[in-house]
Design a protein around this motif. Sequence first.
Motif, PDB file in Angstrom:
ATOM      1  N   THR A 102      93.371  16.036  53.413  1.00  0.00           N
ATOM      2  CA  THR A 102      93.556  15.939  51.974  1.00  0.00           C
ATOM      3  C   THR A 102      94.159  17.252  51.471  1.00  0.00           C
ATOM      4  O   THR A 102      94.242  18.224  52.200  1.00  0.00           O
ATOM      5  CB  THR A 102      92.223  15.667  51.251  1.00  0.00           C
ATOM      6  N   GLY A 103      94.569  17.262  50.200  1.00  0.00           N
ATOM      7  CA  GLY A 103      95.137  18.475  49.618  1.00  0.00           C
ATOM      8  C   GLY A 103      96.638  18.576  49.760  1.00  0.00           C
ATOM      9  O   GLY A 103      97.211  19.667  49.661  1.00  0.00           O
ATOM     10  N   PHE A 104      97.301  17.437  49.985  1.00  0.00           N
ATOM     11  CA  PHE A 104      98.757  17.445  50.188  1.00  0.00           C
ATOM     12  C   PHE A 104      99.472  16.563  49.164  1.00  0.00           C
ATOM     13  O   PHE A 104     100.347  15.769  49.506  1.00  0.00           O
ATOM     14  CB  PHE A 104      99.109  17.003  51.607  1.00  0.00           C
ATOM     15  N   SER A 105      99.089  16.705  47.909  1.00  0.00           N
ATOM     16  CA  SER A 105      99.792  15.973  46.850  1.00  0.00           C
ATOM     17  C   SER A 105     101.241  16.448  46.786  1.00  0.00           C
ATOM     18  O   SER A 105     101.596  17.485  47.363  1.00  0.00           O
ATOM     19  CB  SER A 105      99.116  16.212  45.502  1.00  0.00           C
ATOM     20  N   TYR A 106     102.077  15.712  46.067  1.00  0.00           N
ATOM     21  CA  TYR A 106     103.470  16.137  45.914  1.00  0.00           C
ATOM     22  C   TYR A 106     103.553  17.506  45.242  1.00  0.00           C
ATOM     23  O   TYR A 106     104.403  18.330  45.608  1.00  0.00           O
ATOM     24  CB  TYR A 106     104.252  15.104  45.094  1.00  0.00           C
ATOM     25  N   GLU A 107     102.672  17.758  44.278  1.00  0.00           N
ATOM     26  CA  GLU A 107     102.677  19.060  43.601  1.00  0.00           C
ATOM     27  C   GLU A 107     102.422  20.189  44.598  1.00  0.00           C
ATOM     28  O   GLU A 107     103.121  21.206  44.603  1.00  0.00           O
ATOM     29  CB  GLU A 107     101.623  19.100  42.488  1.00  0.00           C
ATOM     30  N   LYS A 108     101.417  20.000  45.458  1.00  0.00           N
ATOM     31  CA  LYS A 108     101.082  21.048  46.428  1.00  0.00           C
ATOM     32  C   LYS A 108     102.201  21.242  47.450  1.00  0.00           C
ATOM     33  O   LYS A 108     102.494  22.358  47.868  1.00  0.00           O
ATOM     34  CB  LYS A 108      99.782  20.677  47.153  1.00  0.00           C
ATOM     35  N   LEU A 109     102.828  20.142  47.851  1.00  0.00           N
ATOM     36  CA  LEU A 109     103.840  20.215  48.903  1.00  0.00           C
ATOM     37  C   LEU A 109     105.167  20.769  48.406  1.00  0.00           C
ATOM     38  O   LEU A 109     105.825  21.556  49.088  1.00  0.00           O
ATOM     39  CB  LEU A 109     104.054  18.820  49.495  1.00  0.00           C
ATOM     40  N   PHE A 110     105.580  20.406  47.178  1.00  0.00           N
ATOM     41  CA  PHE A 110     106.915  20.755  46.695  1.00  0.00           C
ATOM     42  C   PHE A 110     106.954  21.919  45.711  1.00  0.00           C
ATOM     43  O   PHE A 110     108.019  22.489  45.478  1.00  0.00           O
ATOM     44  CB  PHE A 110     107.570  19.539  46.033  1.00  0.00           C
ATOM     45  N   LYS A 111     105.828  22.273  45.114  1.00  0.00           N
ATOM     46  CA  LYS A 111     105.807  23.251  44.025  1.00  0.00           C
ATOM     47  C   LYS A 111     106.511  24.558  44.377  1.00  0.00           C
ATOM     48  O   LYS A 111     107.256  25.120  43.566  1.00  0.00           O
ATOM     49  CB  LYS A 111     104.365  23.535  43.610  1.00  0.00           C
ATOM     50  N   SER A 112     106.280  25.055  45.572  1.00  0.00           N
ATOM     51  CA  SER A 112     106.834  26.359  45.960  1.00  0.00           C
ATOM     52  C   SER A 112     108.356  26.368  46.032  1.00  0.00           C
ATOM     53  O   SER A 112     108.973  27.435  46.031  1.00  0.00           O
ATOM     54  CB  SER A 112     106.270  26.795  47.320  1.00  0.00           C
ATOM     55  N   TYR A 113     108.968  25.186  46.094  1.00  0.00           N
ATOM     56  CA  TYR A 113     110.418  25.102  46.290  1.00  0.00           C
ATOM     57  C   TYR A 113     111.154  24.682  45.015  1.00  0.00           C
ATOM     58  O   TYR A 113     112.365  24.506  45.026  1.00  0.00           O
ATOM     59  CB  TYR A 113     110.718  24.132  47.445  1.00  0.00           C
ATOM     60  N   LEU A 114     110.394  24.537  43.937  1.00  0.00           N
ATOM     61  CA  LEU A 114     110.986  24.174  42.651  1.00  0.00           C
ATOM     62  C   LEU A 114     111.038  25.385  41.738  1.00  0.00           C
ATOM     63  O   LEU A 114     110.091  26.161  41.684  1.00  0.00           O
ATOM     64  CB  LEU A 114     110.156  23.071  41.984  1.00  0.00           C
ATOM     65  N   ASP A 115     112.145  25.554  41.047  1.00  0.00           N
ATOM     66  CA  ASP A 115     112.265  26.629  40.067  1.00  0.00           C
ATOM     67  C   ASP A 115     113.178  26.155  38.942  1.00  0.00           C
ATOM     68  O   ASP A 115     113.635  25.008  38.931  1.00  0.00           O
ATOM     69  CB  ASP A 115     112.804  27.921  40.711  1.00  0.00           C
ATOM     70  N   ARG A 122     104.150  30.477  56.699  1.00  0.00           N
ATOM     71  CA  ARG A 122     104.579  29.636  55.567  1.00  0.00           C
ATOM     72  C   ARG A 122     105.023  30.596  54.470  1.00  0.00           C
ATOM     73  O   ARG A 122     104.314  30.852  53.497  1.00  0.00           O
ATOM     74  CB  ARG A 122     103.429  28.728  55.136  1.00  0.00           C
ATOM     75  N   LEU A 123     106.198  31.145  54.668  1.00  0.00           N
ATOM     76  CA  LEU A 123     106.651  32.301  53.896  1.00  0.00           C
ATOM     77  C   LEU A 123     106.837  32.021  52.415  1.00  0.00           C
ATOM     78  O   LEU A 123     106.428  32.825  51.568  1.00  0.00           O
ATOM     79  CB  LEU A 123     107.960  32.822  54.504  1.00  0.00           C
ATOM     80  N   GLN A 124     107.490  30.924  52.065  1.00  0.00           N
ATOM     81  CA  GLN A 124     107.743  30.631  50.656  1.00  0.00           C
ATOM     82  C   GLN A 124     106.427  30.398  49.907  1.00  0.00           C
ATOM     83  O   GLN A 124     106.230  30.911  48.807  1.00  0.00           O
ATOM     84  CB  GLN A 124     108.649  29.413  50.525  1.00  0.00           C
ATOM     85  N   ASP A 125     105.531  29.611  50.499  1.00  0.00           N
ATOM     86  CA  ASP A 125     104.227  29.373  49.882  1.00  0.00           C
ATOM     87  C   ASP A 125     103.463  30.679  49.720  1.00  0.00           C
ATOM     88  O   ASP A 125     102.807  30.920  48.708  1.00  0.00           O
ATOM     89  CB  ASP A 125     103.403  28.407  50.734  1.00  0.00           C
ATOM     90  N   SER A 126     103.542  31.523  50.749  1.00  0.00           N
ATOM     91  CA  SER A 126     102.852  32.812  50.716  1.00  0.00           C
ATOM     92  C   SER A 126     103.377  33.682  49.585  1.00  0.00           C
ATOM     93  O   SER A 126     102.599  34.298  48.844  1.00  0.00           O
ATOM     94  CB  SER A 126     103.031  33.535  52.054  1.00  0.00           C
ATOM     95  N   LEU A 127     104.695  33.729  49.428  1.00  0.00           N
ATOM     96  CA  LEU A 127     105.294  34.545  48.376  1.00  0.00           C
ATOM     97  C   LEU A 127     104.841  34.074  46.995  1.00  0.00           C
ATOM     98  O   LEU A 127     104.492  34.896  46.135  1.00  0.00           O
ATOM     99  CB  LEU A 127     106.817  34.493  48.474  1.00  0.00           C
ATOM    100  N   VAL A 128     104.825  32.763  46.783  1.00  0.00           N
ATOM    101  CA  VAL A 128     104.388  32.217  45.497  1.00  0.00           C
ATOM    102  C   VAL A 128     102.941  32.607  45.212  1.00  0.00           C
ATOM    103  O   VAL A 128     102.599  33.011  44.096  1.00  0.00           O
ATOM    104  CB  VAL A 128     104.553  30.679  45.471  1.00  0.00           C
ATOM    105  N   CYS A 129     102.085  32.526  46.224  1.00  0.00           N
ATOM    106  CA  CYS A 129     100.673  32.903  46.053  1.00  0.00           C
ATOM    107  C   CYS A 129     100.532  34.401  45.774  1.00  0.00           C
ATOM    108  O   CYS A 129      99.716  34.802  44.938  1.00  0.00           O
ATOM    109  CB  CYS A 129      99.860  32.510  47.281  1.00  0.00           C
TER     110      CYS A 129
END
Length: 246
Positions: A97-110, A28-35
């Motif tokens: 659980t833990g899949f709100s819209y914020e958690k799912l989309f945050k990494s792809y918003l800038d 999960r590369l994009q999420d990983s980079l954000v973290c």
Amino acid sequence: MSQSTLAGMENSAVAVLKRAIELDKESRLQDSLVCFQEGIHLLMEVLKATKSEAKKEHYRKNIANYMDRAEKLKEHLNDLKEKGKYHEQIKIPEDATGFSYEKLFKSYLDSFVTEVWVEDPYIRHVHQLYNFLRFCEMLIKGPCNVKTIHLLTSLDNGANLQQTSSLEEIKQSLQSYNVTLEVNYSSSIHDREIRFNNGWMIKIGRGLDYFKKTQGRFSIGYCDFDLRQCHETTVDIFHTRHTKSS
């Protein structure tokens, strides 16, 4: 900065960086980079507040290692995007659980996201309209600068007055945030996808309607969607250099 505050910040950095490594292993590369970026920032704040030279040196080495991994990850991501080969898949298990819209989309918003396209045939019933409203609220909170949201959905022939009046209310409300909502209807729409004008495209098997009902209006998860159980579904994430307009 007190020692307890410093320790808390260090624990937060460790937790975020641990999550970055786990996401990296899961591809999960994009999420990983954000973290990685968030964890490095926290660790640098810890470094600034640390007085011990031995600890400073320890943090510098760790930061250098994490920055090196983050840079390689970023280069790999950019290469996949450039070649149009980026594809990531997230499987949401039944009752997870833990899949709100914020958690799912945050990494792809800038900050480059100014326009969003939502294609979902099921923005019709009350709970689905609320889902769309929550999605819009997430966009307004940032970090993007959304100016236009395009919705393509199907018309509910049985209760279209409620559907159209609810969407009109959302439209009027968005205008107070200088966001334009354009709604179109299609009788043949089937696929579900969400596109951002920074190139990210997210396809969810169940569209925005992947949350289960809670037992009641005063049950945990009714308000906070991170605590809401989900239906099993698959999320496919792509990146394209040129996002189509409609």
